[in-house]
Design an enzyme around this catalytic site. Sequence first.
Site, short mmCIF file in Angstrom:
data_model
loop_
_atom_site.label_atom_id
_atom_site.label_comp_id
_atom_site.label_asym_id
_atom_site.label_seq_id
_atom_site.Cartn_x
_atom_site.Cartn_y
_atom_site.Cartn_z
CG ASP A 34 -1.99 -0.89 1.23
OD1 ASP A 34 -2.03 -1.70 0.28
OD2 ASP A 34 -2.84 -0.82 2.14
CG ASP A 38 -0.95 4.96 -0.19
OD1 ASP A 38 -1.81 4.70 -1.06
OD2 ASP A 38 -1.06 4.65 1.01
CG LEU A 84 -33.02 -10.21 -18.46
CD1 LEU A 84 -32.15 -10.67 -17.31
CD2 LEU A 84 -32.73 -11.05 -19.70
CE LYS A 116 -33.12 -10.07 -13.26
NZ LYS A 116 -33.06 -8.77 -12.63
CD GLU A 173 -27.74 -4.85 -12.94
OE1 GLU A 173 -28.03 -4.74 -14.15
OE2 GLU A 173 -28.46 -4.43 -12.02
S1 IVH Z 1 -28.24 -9.68 -19.19
C1 IVH Z 1 -31.90 -7.80 -21.77
N1 IVH Z 1 -27.17 -10.43 -16.99
O1 IVH Z 1 -31.50 -7.36 -14.95
C2 IVH Z 1 -30.64 -7.44 -21.22
N2 IVH Z 1 -28.82 -8.72 -16.88
O2 IVH Z 1 -34.37 -7.50 -15.49
C3 IVH Z 1 -29.81 -8.61 -20.91
N3 IVH Z 1 -29.19 -7.87 -14.63
O3 IVH Z 1 -31.68 -4.75 -17.22
C4 IVH Z 1 -29.40 -8.46 -19.55
N4 IVH Z 1 -27.75 -9.16 -13.61
O4 IVH Z 1 -29.73 -4.70 -15.61
C5 IVH Z 1 -28.06 -9.61 -17.56
N5 IVH Z 1 -26.08 -11.22 -15.13
C6 IVH Z 1 -26.97 -10.39 -15.67
C7 IVH Z 1 -27.72 -9.46 -14.92
C8 IVH Z 1 -28.63 -8.65 -15.57
C9 IVH Z 1 -28.64 -8.20 -13.47
C10 IVH Z 1 -30.22 -6.82 -14.81
C11 IVH Z 1 -30.01 -5.99 -16.04
C12 IVH Z 1 -31.31 -6.00 -16.78
C13 IVH Z 1 -32.24 -6.49 -15.75
C14 IVH Z 1 -33.39 -7.19 -16.41
#
Ligand code: IVH
Length: 672
Positions: A34, A38, A84, A116, A173
């Site tokens: 570190d 720094d 999704l 997700k 995300e």
């Molecule tokens: S793929 C259609 N992968 O969930 C877009 N989305 O409900 C394809 N999300 O808007 C998205 N983890 O922001 C994907 N591993 C993941 C995800 C993910 C979270 C979010 C994403 C999307 C939302 C859809």
Amino acid sequence: MTPTAAQQRIEDLSRQIEYHNRRYYLDAEPEISDRTYDECHQELIDLEQAFPQFLSPHSPTQRVGGAPLDGFETVTHLQRMMSLDNTYSEEEISTFYNRLLKNLEVKKLPVIIEPKIDGVAVSVIYRNGMLERAATRGDGRSGDDITQNIRTIESLPLRLPKDAPQSFELRGEVYMPREGFDTMNEQRLKDGEQSFANPRNATAGTLKQLDPRVAAHRPLDLIFHGAGWLGDDVDLPSQNAFYELLDQAGLRKGELIWKTDNLDGLLGAIRELDQKRHDLDYETDGAVVKVDDRALQEQLGATSKSPRWAIAFKYQAEQAETRVLSIEIQVGRTGALTPVANLEPVHVSGTTVSRATLHNEEEVERKDVREGDVVIIEKAGEIIPAVVEVKYDQRKGNEKPFEMPTSCPTCDTAVERDPVQVAVRCPNPKCPDKVKRRLRHYAARGAMDIQGLGSASVEQLVEAKLATQISDLYQLDASKLGGLERMGSKSIENLLVGIEASKKQPAWRMLFGLGILHVGSTSSQSLLDHFGSMDAIMKASLEELEAVNDVGTVVAKSLQDYFQAPDGSEELERLRAAGLPFAPNSTAAQADAGPTSDALAETTWVITGTLSQPRDHFAQLIKQHGGKVTGSVSAKTSFLLAGEKAGSKMAKAEKLGVSVLNEEDFLAKLAE
Ligand code: IVH
């Protein structure tokens, strides 16, 4: 140094720092200490100051870039951000997969399964190797430009390595790691601020801040899961190739990814993820299944709102149904009124839950939670249960809607609304509940650590009107205390000795103990480290206060408000007269001056679990011996001091190979 040499050195240092950031944040394998890091950083800052003509906005020193914004600019996405389709059943997953096989006329189809992430969706664009723009999803076509806030995320490069593709858009995300969230919420409560309901709300709230310095102090991180627009120098035949792009470019991908080409493998991965997801440092509520091949993705296309090549499988959350017996108002130290639901006790994920925080008025109104309602509660952020759903259809008609009282439930003073904080406060400085909490906070181990002044004695002192403010403690004597019930001569002596001893505490403990809104123990320590004495802090201008580490506009303003208001300034003078440390050369100010040994120099510690004394006690010891204490385990952590029931921090330490010490080992190490 010649300008040419300076320019070259600036470039070298920037590339080195970018490289070491990748080693640290992505690989969790730092190569340098570190301290060396720094030093590089400081050298770069110094050079950029001496040669401002070579200061680039993408320099690693420029994470907190610009001034606060007036508002966010709306920007159009280069490609639509879709959502999704969701399902909760394995059967629908089978239907989804079999339909794909049929439509594509194949027997096997490689798919990717990954968590997700329960965060906030962002689009991030790099162009010519530089971070150009980050935006929220908005309505999918256009969102808010939140580049300034996203730049503060340290795992995110402002510039890409030379040998990676340079122009593309990513989707990911933003989230707040669980530990960082818990630590931040605990601190907010200590500082008299409202807690956030869950990491997702905290993340969304942080990204909405117009001042990037606020975001810089919040523990945000970012994981990418897909590509949007691609420049000419990128070719992505598959989702797997996308992960390779992330690796090449030093961008973060999730750590759990499965690839399989059949239904059994797919369902197996979904179940395995359910087992493993609780160990991740972010909240996940499901699995995302994606067709791996990008040409096939294209061929499958999308409906009006979601792609046909992906689906989300949602896991059942750990929930339970119960009834709200009553909604009670708690008055905090700073007077904030917090609604709390008393519940019919119910079992959720291993513990009995009988209370749930309702956070604030807005939250109760949004959900319309009423006394008598049947509700679903869920363990959010692991510890504090939250009401997630109200069973409106089970209402009998006699449920009582919640109303925030217009006067304090304890002292009946009319309440005031704090529009910035969504808080309702009791403004009466003499409100007995506030006084009790304030005295308890002042006497607490993390603050003045006054032996003999526990919550029972605080209760008595306030009820007997012997204390209506902190300075009254220093006016107590044996004759005043003699009249109190259940307070024998031994307790009186203990209490008076404890109060007397508190005058020798370091000044930062007093400052923290005062319980000034937003002023926590970390900022108190930084303030005293910086200014050297209470007197100097009280004389400082707003700008001078803001310039201190861990002190933002909000803290600086709150300090000044306190110093300038009669209640605050008079209380400070009474404390000064009582002999508390204000002047630079007071004994207690000296006790602040630096470590008592350097036995732990250059080590970084995290403390977790239940130890024989409060964690602050150990944190103090570590700092006194030259060590550093942080809130969460990372590759930079040298040791984890772990007590009983150490949880996720222990798991993380083991994963990263951080040495774990118990209390005994720790004390032995100190003695070495
Ligand atoms: S793929 C259609 N992968 O969930 C877009 N989305 O409900 C394809 N999300 O808007 C998205 N983890 O922001 C994907 N591993 C993941 C995800 C993910 C979270 C979010 C994403 C999307 C939302 C859809």
